[in-house]
Each structure stands twice: as structure tokens, then as C-alpha cells.
Write a protein that holds these residues in place. Sequence first.
Motif, PDB file in Angstrom:
ATOM      1  N   LEU A  37       0.827  -1.206   0.000  1.00  0.00           N
ATOM      2  CA  LEU A  37       0.000   0.000   0.000  1.00  0.00           C
ATOM      3  C   LEU A  37       0.866   1.263   0.000  1.00  0.00           C
ATOM      4  O   LEU A  37       0.573   2.228  -0.710  1.00  0.00           O
ATOM      5  N   ARG A  38       1.933   1.241   0.782  1.00  0.00           N
ATOM      6  CA  ARG A  38       2.811   2.412   0.882  1.00  0.00           C
ATOM      7  C   ARG A  38       3.573   2.666  -0.411  1.00  0.00           C
ATOM      8  O   ARG A  38       4.073   3.765  -0.629  1.00  0.00           O
ATOM      9  N   HIS A  39       3.654   1.651  -1.251  1.00  0.00           N
ATOM     10  CA  HIS A  39       4.365   1.802  -2.523  1.00  0.00           C
ATOM     11  C   HIS A  39       3.400   1.762  -3.705  1.00  0.00           C
ATOM     12  O   HIS A  39       3.699   1.232  -4.770  1.00  0.00           O
ATOM     13  N   SER A  40       2.202   2.273  -3.469  1.00  0.00           N
ATOM     14  CA  SER A  40       1.249   2.623  -4.539  1.00  0.00           C
ATOM     15  C   SER A  40       0.517   1.457  -5.199  1.00  0.00           C
ATOM     16  O   SER A  40       0.141   1.544  -6.368  1.00  0.00           O
ATOM     17  N   ALA A  41       0.302   0.385  -4.461  1.00  0.00           N
ATOM     18  CA  ALA A  41      -0.572  -0.653  -5.003  1.00  0.00           C
ATOM     19  C   ALA A  41      -1.964  -0.066  -5.181  1.00  0.00           C
ATOM     20  O   ALA A  41      -2.462   0.666  -4.328  1.00  0.00           O
ATOM     21  N   ALA A  42      -2.609  -0.401  -6.289  1.00  0.00           N
ATOM     22  CA  ALA A  42      -3.895   0.221  -6.621  1.00  0.00           C
ATOM     23  C   ALA A  42      -5.039  -0.338  -5.778  1.00  0.00           C
ATOM     24  O   ALA A  42      -5.877   0.414  -5.282  1.00  0.00           O
ATOM     25  N   MET A  43      -5.076  -1.662  -5.598  1.00  0.00           N
ATOM     26  CA  MET A  43      -6.233  -2.259  -4.943  1.00  0.00           C
ATOM     27  C   MET A  43      -5.827  -3.561  -4.266  1.00  0.00           C
ATOM     28  O   MET A  43      -5.351  -4.486  -4.919  1.00  0.00           O
ATOM     29  N   ILE A  44      -5.970  -3.631  -2.958  1.00  0.00           N
ATOM     30  CA  ILE A  44      -5.639  -4.853  -2.219  1.00  0.00           C
ATOM     31  C   ILE A  44      -6.806  -5.212  -1.308  1.00  0.00           C
ATOM     32  O   ILE A  44      -7.222  -4.404  -0.477  1.00  0.00           O
ATOM     33  N   ASP A  45      -7.321  -6.420  -1.472  1.00  0.00           N
ATOM     34  CA  ASP A  45      -8.356  -6.935  -0.590  1.00  0.00           C
ATOM     35  C   ASP A  45      -7.761  -7.974   0.352  1.00  0.00           C
ATOM     36  O   ASP A  45      -6.693  -8.551   0.080  1.00  0.00           O
ATOM     37  N   LEU A  46      -8.457  -8.222   1.452  1.00  0.00           N
ATOM     38  CA  LEU A  46      -8.001  -9.161   2.472  1.00  0.00           C
ATOM     39  C   LEU A  46      -9.027 -10.261   2.686  1.00  0.00           C
ATOM     40  O   LEU A  46     -10.243 -10.009   2.647  1.00  0.00           O
ATOM     41  N   THR A  47      -8.553 -11.471   2.921  1.00  0.00           N
ATOM     42  CA  THR A  47      -9.433 -12.547   3.357  1.00  0.00           C
ATOM     43  C   THR A  47      -8.726 -13.320   4.456  1.00  0.00           C
ATOM     44  O   THR A  47      -7.496 -13.439   4.454  1.00  0.00           O
ATOM     45  N   ASN A  48      -9.502 -13.816   5.396  1.00  0.00           N
ATOM     46  CA  ASN A  48      -8.927 -14.535   6.530  1.00  0.00           C
ATOM     47  C   ASN A  48     -10.023 -15.374   7.171  1.00  0.00           C
ATOM     48  O   ASN A  48     -11.204 -15.034   7.090  1.00  0.00           O
ATOM     49  N   ARG A  49      -9.619 -16.462   7.800  1.00  0.00           N
ATOM     50  CA  ARG A  49     -10.630 -17.292   8.477  1.00  0.00           C
ATOM     51  C   ARG A  49     -11.322 -16.493   9.575  1.00  0.00           C
ATOM     52  O   ARG A  49     -12.511 -16.654   9.801  1.00  0.00           O
ATOM     53  N   SER A  50     -10.574 -15.632  10.258  1.00  0.00           N
ATOM     54  CA  SER A  50     -11.184 -14.685  11.180  1.00  0.00           C
ATOM     55  C   SER A  50     -11.352 -13.357  10.449  1.00  0.00           C
ATOM     56  O   SER A  50     -10.384 -12.615  10.264  1.00  0.00           O
ATOM     57  N   VAL A  51     -12.577 -13.080  10.028  1.00  0.00           N
ATOM     58  CA  VAL A  51     -12.833 -11.837   9.299  1.00  0.00           C
ATOM     59  C   VAL A  51     -12.519 -10.626  10.172  1.00  0.00           C
ATOM     60  O   VAL A  51     -12.006  -9.611   9.684  1.00  0.00           O
ATOM     61  N   GLN A  52     -12.789 -10.722  11.463  1.00  0.00           N
ATOM     62  CA  GLN A  52     -12.541  -9.599  12.363  1.00  0.00           C
ATOM     63  C   GLN A  52     -11.064  -9.241  12.409  1.00  0.00           C
ATOM     64  O   GLN A  52     -10.688  -8.057  12.444  1.00  0.00           O
ATOM     65  N   LYS A  53     -10.205 -10.239  12.394  1.00  0.00           N
ATOM     66  CA  LYS A  53      -8.764  -9.971  12.417  1.00  0.00           C
ATOM     67  C   LYS A  53      -8.334  -9.234  11.147  1.00  0.00           C
ATOM     68  O   LYS A  53      -7.502  -8.330  11.195  1.00  0.00           O
TER      69      LYS A  53
END
Length: 279
Positions: free
Chosen positions: A139-155
Motif C-alpha cells: 500500500l505504501r508503494h502505490s498498489a492500486a487495490m488490495i483486498d483481504l481474506t482470513n478465516r477470522s474476518v474480524q482480524k
Amino acid sequence: MKKRLAVIGHPISHSLSPLMHNNEFHELGLDYEYEAIDVVESELELVINSFRSLDFSGFNVTIPYKEKVIPLLDEIDEEAAAIGAVNTVVNRNGKLIGYNTDGQGYMSALENISPTWKKKKILIIGAGGAARAIYISLLRHSAAMIDLTNRSVQKAENLKTDAKVSNSNVLSISEAEEQLGNYQIIINTTSVGMKHTSGVPLQLTNLNKEAVVSDIIYTPMKTTWLQNAEQKGAKIMNGITMFVNQGALAFKYWTGISPNQERMNQVVINNLKERNNQC
């Protein structure tokens, strides 16, 4: 007198860092010695303070101390502060300064396999320390779009909040599997698939065959998940290059000299192949 370096963690006997660094010191004729030190948490502060000795040029930090070491240091750089973890420390005349080379190490590896990664839609699997370093660095180096997935959505939601970004989506594992075809880069930062474990972090049924599928695991060198991705026609990347890159950055912090990364990479690969042959 040799200058000393170390990596601390618990457990630590599996680390390839001493092999990689000591070989490079030998090849370059540098008078340094690198060792692995297993540290129990009750002795962490004592060990860190012992590294202020002037014959120690610095040290690496691995699981489970990348966050816990921060209050014991004198200073940390901006990127390490943003990530909230330190994996490399430099001793400057008794003053311990912390850095994080994990995110930059991964980013350099990704650049090699996908030079246009900044324009790609990225999915990161996981929300632990490695995910945090990679997510925030990209993100700090200008990635356009990053999504996250995890077994614990809250984390994963907590990671997004800590990163102070609004244009990331947080998905459940099942949602990510359904939408997988939308991503050009998929990065596994979890330990699922590591040697002696089974399973895959995410089903690849809907994978875009033009995607890059990346796993930060390097033991085994090709996880079941990466094998599945390769069979579907995707480009794959294991964790060796990230490991070598982060080590090379640390090497330069300590010595002021850029090591031969190709040679470091080959030393690691040869050792992993040797270990596999012994199994």
C-alpha cells in the motif's frame, strides 16, 4: 575480532539465515559471524540488552518476537512503525535501531514476476505479521487495490483499520473463493501448506489462469496449493525469493555492502533440495 550477528526466535533451529549469511560473508571476505539464538520470552529483554555490546553489529528477529521487541529498542524507522513489527536491528554504537525488511523483500520478489503489479488487483490471504508487512508495504508503494481474506474476518478488519485505508475490501474465505477470478495476484501469508501440515489456504476453482499465485512458504518449495495453481496455468512464486531479499536488505543495513543475491538464493535452494532428499 569478528563482528557478530544473530537471529533470535523460538524455536529457531530450522532457520536458514545463518547458512545464507555466513556463506556470503565468506565469499565476500567479510569478518562477520552469524548465529541462531533460541530465546525464551522471559529472557528477551536480557538478550536484547546484551546485543548493545560493540562486537554485535545487529540481529534479526523472527517469530514470535517481531512485535514484542519494539519497546526494547531505541528507535524504529517509519516503515517498521507503520507495519508494527521489526525483523532487522542495527547496533549503532550501542543504540539499537529497528527496521522491517519483510515487506520490501516481498515487494522486490513480486516485481520480478509481475513488473506491473501496481496496476493489478491483489488478494492477500491471512492477517498475521507477514500479512501486515506485505499489505502495508504494498500500500505504501502505490498498489492500486488490495483486498483481504482470513478465516477470522474480524482480524482482517482490524488489519485494514490499522492500515488506515478505505479502498480495501475484507472477505470471508468463501466469498474470496467465489470472487477469485477478479484477482490478478493472490498471496498466501498463512502457514497452511507448510511442511508437515496439510490443506490449502483457499480453493482455486475460480482462479483466473492469467493470475500470479504466491505463497510465502518455502518448505516445501512448492506447496500443494502452488502445484494446483500451476496445473491451472497460473504463474507461481514461493517464499524463497522473499526470504533471500529480506536477508539481503538486512545484510546491507549491517555491512553497508550489497550482497550477491543470486548466490544467496542458490545456497538456500541447494540446502532445501538436500533436506528434501534426506526425507
